[in-house]
Design a protein around this motif. Structure first.
Motif, PDB file in Angstrom:
ATOM      1  N   GLU A  33       0.828  -1.207   0.000  1.00  0.00           N
ATOM      2  CA  GLU A  33       0.000   0.000   0.000  1.00  0.00           C
ATOM      3  C   GLU A  33       0.864   1.260   0.000  1.00  0.00           C
ATOM      4  OE1 GLU A  33      -2.626  -0.199   3.336  1.00  0.00           O
ATOM      5  OE2 GLU A  33      -3.566  -2.051   2.623  1.00  0.00           O
ATOM      6  N   ARG A  34       1.943   1.242   0.776  1.00  0.00           N
ATOM      7  CA  ARG A  34       2.835   2.400   0.854  1.00  0.00           C
ATOM      8  C   ARG A  34       3.516   2.653  -0.495  1.00  0.00           C
ATOM      9  NH1 ARG A  34       6.947   1.686   5.513  1.00  0.00           N
ATOM     10  NH2 ARG A  34       6.937  -0.197   4.309  1.00  0.00           N
ATOM     11  N   LYS A  36       2.389   1.742  -3.452  1.00  0.00           N
ATOM     12  CA  LYS A  36       1.357   2.182  -4.397  1.00  0.00           C
ATOM     13  C   LYS A  36       1.048   3.666  -4.218  1.00  0.00           C
ATOM     14  CE  LYS A  36      -3.364   1.290  -5.932  1.00  0.00           C
ATOM     15  NZ  LYS A  36      -3.389   2.558  -6.561  1.00  0.00           N
ATOM     16  N   ARG A  37       0.915   4.113  -2.959  1.00  0.00           N
ATOM     17  CA  ARG A  37       0.668   5.539  -2.714  1.00  0.00           C
ATOM     18  C   ARG A  37       1.807   6.394  -3.245  1.00  0.00           C
ATOM     19  NH1 ARG A  37      -0.538   5.726   3.444  1.00  0.00           N
ATOM     20  NH2 ARG A  37       0.778   3.994   3.137  1.00  0.00           N
ATOM     21  N   PHE A  38       3.040   5.962  -3.016  1.00  0.00           N
ATOM     22  CA  PHE A  38       4.207   6.700  -3.488  1.00  0.00           C
ATOM     23  C   PHE A  38       4.222   6.768  -5.016  1.00  0.00           C
ATOM     24  CE2 PHE A  38       8.706   6.669  -4.814  1.00  0.00           C
ATOM     25  CZ  PHE A  38       9.085   7.897  -4.301  1.00  0.00           C
ATOM     26  N   ASP A  40       1.641   6.394  -7.127  1.00  0.00           N
ATOM     27  CA  ASP A  40       0.537   7.211  -7.615  1.00  0.00           C
ATOM     28  C   ASP A  40       0.819   8.700  -7.422  1.00  0.00           C
ATOM     29  OD1 ASP A  40      -0.760   4.924  -8.324  1.00  0.00           O
ATOM     30  OD2 ASP A  40      -2.144   4.912  -6.631  1.00  0.00           O
ATOM     31  N   LYS A  41       1.471   9.049  -6.323  1.00  0.00           N
ATOM     32  CA  LYS A  41       1.811  10.451  -6.059  1.00  0.00           C
ATOM     33  C   LYS A  41       2.777  10.966  -7.119  1.00  0.00           C
ATOM     34  CE  LYS A  41       4.233  13.276  -2.728  1.00  0.00           C
ATOM     35  NZ  LYS A  41       5.101  13.252  -1.591  1.00  0.00           N
ATOM     36  N   ARG A  44       0.885  11.413 -10.478  1.00  0.00           N
ATOM     37  CA  ARG A  44      -0.019  12.552 -10.454  1.00  0.00           C
ATOM     38  C   ARG A  44       0.752  13.873 -10.503  1.00  0.00           C
ATOM     39  NH1 ARG A  44      -2.435  11.623  -5.751  1.00  0.00           N
ATOM     40  NH2 ARG A  44      -3.033   9.550  -6.331  1.00  0.00           N
TER      41      ARG A  44
END
Length: 127
Positions: A33-34, A36-38, A40-41, A44
């Motif tokens: 999850e960590r 994936k967030r990184f 995606d950030k 974006r």
């Protein structure tokens, strides 16, 4: 060691192993999850395209040609229109326009080119 205490010890070992597996699974899920967030950030933040920007287009069909140092980025192209879900209409210098996936684009940064070259002389070591 009698049969009853051996069974109890084995039961505790099995449950301890199960706890270790659960802990590893939870740790792996948190890590995924960590990451994936990184990821995606980063995606974006760097894909803020505006109409009129100059872009480079990734040419995935270039692999048939020899030359591993040949650039796979073509362009620059100009952004004509931006649609939802990452679709972008770009226009080449001749005026032809077409739609591409936004993942195949990156911003073209045009800057001054320094004409001065640094020349290094290499000497053969004496043996």
């Amino acid at each position: 060691m009698d049969l009853k205490s051996g069974g109890k010890t084995r039961f505790l070992q099995i449950h301890e192993l199960e706890e270790l597996r659960n802990h590893a699974y939870e740790s792996s899920s948190r890590y995924t999850e960590r990451v994936k967030r990184f990821h995606d950030k980063i995606l974006r933040d760097h894909k803020d395209l505006r109409i009129g920007d100059l872009l480079l287009l990734y040419n995935s069909k270039l692999r048939l040609f020899p030359g591993k140092l040949k650039s796979r980025w073509m362009g620059p192209y100009k952004v004509k229109e931006i649609f939802s879900y990452g679709v972008v209409t770009i226009e080449d210098p001749n005026g032809a326009s077409f739609k591409v996936n936004g993942h195949h684009l990156k911003l073209y940064i045009k800057g001054p080119v320094d004409p001065v070259e640094e020349i290094l002389e290499l000497h053969i070591p004496r043996t």
